[in-house]
Design a protein around this motif. Sequence first.
Motif, mmCIF file in Angstrom:
data_model
loop_
_atom_site.group_PDB
_atom_site.id
_atom_site.type_symbol
_atom_site.label_atom_id
_atom_site.label_comp_id
_atom_site.label_asym_id
_atom_site.label_seq_id
_atom_site.Cartn_x
_atom_site.Cartn_y
_atom_site.Cartn_z
ATOM 1 N N GLY A 164 0.763 -1.239 0.000
ATOM 2 C CA GLY A 164 0.000 0.000 0.000
ATOM 3 C C GLY A 164 0.791 1.284 0.000
ATOM 4 O O GLY A 164 0.228 2.354 0.237
ATOM 5 N N ALA A 165 2.095 1.222 -0.252
ATOM 6 C CA ALA A 165 2.868 2.465 -0.325
ATOM 7 C C ALA A 165 2.304 3.332 -1.439
ATOM 8 O O ALA A 165 2.235 2.913 -2.596
ATOM 9 N N SER A 166 1.900 4.550 -1.110
ATOM 10 C CA SER A 166 1.132 5.370 -2.061
ATOM 11 C C SER A 166 1.994 6.005 -3.133
ATOM 12 O O SER A 166 1.473 6.539 -4.108
ATOM 13 N N VAL A 167 3.313 5.971 -2.990
ATOM 14 C CA VAL A 167 4.163 6.665 -3.951
ATOM 15 C C VAL A 167 4.203 5.948 -5.300
ATOM 16 O O VAL A 167 4.485 6.551 -6.322
ATOM 17 N N ILE A 168 3.900 4.646 -5.335
ATOM 18 C CA ILE A 168 3.929 3.892 -6.592
ATOM 19 C C ILE A 168 2.678 3.037 -6.684
ATOM 20 O O ILE A 168 2.323 2.338 -5.739
ATOM 21 N N HIS A 169 2.022 3.075 -7.847
ATOM 22 C CA HIS A 169 0.841 2.234 -8.060
ATOM 23 C C HIS A 169 1.262 0.767 -8.072
ATOM 24 O O HIS A 169 2.291 0.414 -8.663
ATOM 25 N N PRO A 170 0.479 -0.119 -7.428
ATOM 26 C CA PRO A 170 0.876 -1.526 -7.322
ATOM 27 C C PRO A 170 1.202 -2.220 -8.639
ATOM 28 O O PRO A 170 2.057 -3.094 -8.686
ATOM 29 N N LYS A 171 0.537 -1.825 -9.733
ATOM 30 C CA LYS A 171 0.779 -2.507 -11.004
ATOM 31 C C LYS A 171 1.912 -1.886 -11.822
ATOM 32 O O LYS A 171 2.317 -2.435 -12.847
ATOM 33 N N THR A 172 2.421 -0.751 -11.365
ATOM 34 C CA THR A 172 3.358 0.012 -12.184
ATOM 35 C C THR A 172 4.658 -0.734 -12.458
ATOM 36 O O THR A 172 5.197 -0.697 -13.567
#
Length: 416
Positions: free
Chosen positions: A254-262
């Motif tokens: 859930g780290a908001s700096v990077i989207h999980p699928k990126t």
Amino acid sequence: MQIFKFGGASVKNAEGVKNLASVLQQVGYTNTLVVVSAMGKTTNALELVIKNYFDNKAELQSSIQEVKKYHNEILLDLFENTQHAIFKKVASFFEDLDHFLRRNKSPDYNFVYDQVIGYGELTSTTIISAYLNDIGIKNNWLDVREFIKTDDYYRRANVNWEQTQTNIKECFDTKILNITQGFLGSNSNNFTTTLGREGSDYTAAIFGYCLNAESVTIWKDVPGILNADPRYFENAQLLHSISYREAIELAFYGASVIHPKTLQPLQQKEIPLFVKSFLNPKNEGTMVGKGVGLDPDIPCFIVKKNQVLISLSSLDFSYIVEENISQIFKLLHLYKMKVDVIQNSAISFSVCFENSYSNLERLLQHLKAKFKVTCYENVNLYTIRHYNEQAVSSLETGKELLLKQLTQETIQIVTK
């Protein structure tokens, strides 16, 4: 080819748009694609439009007017000539929005959401493209929906990679500066779809993968990837470098700096990802790549708020076995719950998840037919990667712990 992604905070006003132009001038924009989100809090404002469309028709037009007013103020700050073609172009987007809301017959919230929400990105990129052209940064505006094709899973669409790659290879001119939208795609019927909230990073990665880009850079209002979100944790520190694997772990939790699928498409082709500050574009920021360690090697903190924790036990105190667990997961999938933590013992099963589609009551009714159910809403899920005793103690102090789970490198805690 290099891919730049600018989020809503970077273009929240006219000064932000001018700063985007300054960043391009400072770091160069040869063979570049710029992916841009909706301006400021436009997505939130359009979500209110959607809510009013379904629940409060009396406020619908005023909520649309707020979005119009916000963008018109930015236009007036950027373009002295009010006869500039950009004013009519932006007005036409809102006419299209009004037309859709008048003629739509679908009661499906998720379908309506995707048709409405994308006007934020379409408007922001049109304004930015026109401004850059006016100041001599010649560019080509692209409608991302003509390139990224998806299935019909509205609000969290899955990319049709084969069709998307074909579209980009056949129709994309890499020799010029291109401006396009993040977050959006379209299905086989050409209805707009979205890739999930914060999906603009993913858009940049999709193009990076399909164009075999040299790099992808996400421009943010922080120096790079931090070991904690400074909104919720004190003394957050910059991570100078981080591996794909570790970044994917942080994104998953859930780290908001990077989207999980990126990161997944970038990792496949070993395309480095940079996270840099649009306020200090010459600073190094954070590099995510292959074969690099976590520098500095410190605990990384993540919090996901407004989660739901349910604990299940069998009505007759029998064991929770594979058959029960399979049924539980089928229901979680049916009601579109995004699972973050699971924990089970002989006679109980606990799961923490996001109720993104507001299906909690239906899920609980289904579960209560077979299990004793305890439900906690609005709980917080904390995750620490590379934890130590001091880090764990700092989280647990003063909180009511509902669930705690440890592995060798990660601890997760659910609190009220």
